[in-house]
Design a protein around this motif. Structure first.
Motif, PDB file in Angstrom:
ATOM      1  N   ASP A  44      40.528  44.730  44.364  1.00 40.62           N
ATOM      2  CA  ASP A  44      39.593  44.342  43.312  1.00 40.62           C
ATOM      3  C   ASP A  44      38.169  44.235  43.858  1.00 40.62           C
ATOM      4  OD1 ASP A  44      39.158  43.241  40.512  1.00 40.62           O
ATOM      5  OD2 ASP A  44      38.352  41.619  41.773  1.00 40.62           O
ATOM      6  N   TYR A  49      40.010  48.603  39.609  1.00 47.02           N
ATOM      7  CA  TYR A  49      40.490  47.737  38.535  1.00 47.02           C
ATOM      8  C   TYR A  49      41.998  47.577  38.725  1.00 47.02           C
ATOM      9  CZ  TYR A  49      40.539  45.839  33.799  1.00 47.02           C
ATOM     10  OH  TYR A  49      40.675  45.027  32.707  1.00 47.02           O
ATOM     11  N   ASN A  52      44.442  42.950  34.818  1.00 44.28           N
ATOM     12  CA  ASN A  52      43.721  42.554  33.616  1.00 44.28           C
ATOM     13  C   ASN A  52      44.191  41.159  33.235  1.00 44.28           C
ATOM     14  OD1 ASN A  52      42.259  42.480  31.285  1.00 44.28           O
ATOM     15  ND2 ASN A  52      43.629  43.818  30.139  1.00 44.28           N
ATOM     16  N   ASP A  53      43.289  40.200  33.267  1.00 42.79           N
ATOM     17  CA  ASP A  53      43.605  38.824  32.926  1.00 42.79           C
ATOM     18  C   ASP A  53      43.124  38.545  31.515  1.00 42.79           C
ATOM     19  OD1 ASP A  53      44.123  36.132  32.816  1.00 42.79           O
ATOM     20  OD2 ASP A  53      42.899  35.594  34.533  1.00 42.79           O
ATOM     21  N   TYR A  59      35.469  39.918  33.041  1.00 43.55           N
ATOM     22  CA  TYR A  59      36.190  40.164  34.295  1.00 43.55           C
ATOM     23  C   TYR A  59      35.245  40.393  35.462  1.00 43.55           C
ATOM     24  CZ  TYR A  59      39.404  42.282  37.584  1.00 43.55           C
ATOM     25  OH  TYR A  59      40.132  42.570  38.693  1.00 43.55           O
ATOM     26  N   VAL A  90      47.105  46.954  36.378  1.00 42.62           N
ATOM     27  CA  VAL A  90      46.644  48.229  35.840  1.00 42.62           C
ATOM     28  C   VAL A  90      46.298  49.137  37.013  1.00 42.62           C
ATOM     29  CG1 VAL A  90      45.802  47.342  33.631  1.00 42.62           C
ATOM     30  CG2 VAL A  90      44.289  47.364  35.594  1.00 42.62           C
TER      31      VAL A  90
END
Length: 125
Positions: A44, A49, A52-53, A59, A90
């Motif tokens: 990250d 990427y 995904n939170d 983000y 992802v």
């Protein structure tokens, strides 16, 4: 009661389950969980990427500790279960999650094999 049966077996004559085995299993899980969490975080930080939170709306503007916590959480949920869906891998994170989930499912099997099947009663002193 179930843990007592593991440590003091009545059915298995040559069963060797010890506190040390459980500590070893716990440390193994912790190392894998933290290792994959750091790997998610490093990827990250490199601009990939990876997850995904749902709760992190912005983000890209999240601080380091929030991303670190989310990556450890993603790692733990992936290792111990199939995930809750609030943090989703992802991209390359999906491949890492598959590898981590496979490790999470095979470690208990290896623990059982080591404890029950691979025990040689002739090596007892």
């Amino acid at each position: 009661m179930a843990l007592r049966l593991l440590f003091f077996p009545a059915r298995f004559k040559y069963k060797e389950v010890s506190f040390e085995n459980f500590v070893f299993l716990g440390i193994t899980y912790a190392v894998i969980m933290i290792g994959f969490g750091i790997l998610y975080l490093l990827l990250d930080m490199r601009g990939l990427y990876v997850f995904n939170d749902v709760e992190m709306n912005a983000y890209a503007s999240s601080d380091f500790l929030a991303k670190f916590g989310t990556s450890i959480y993603l790692s733990a949920v992936t290792l111990f279960s199939v995930g809750f869906g609030d943090v989703a891998p992802v991209g390359i994170g999906r491949l890492l999650a598959i590898i981590e989930a496979l490790l999470g499912y095979t470690i208990p099997a290896a623990f059982v094999v080591r404890t029950f099947i691979d025990f040689d009663p002739s090596s007892r002193k």
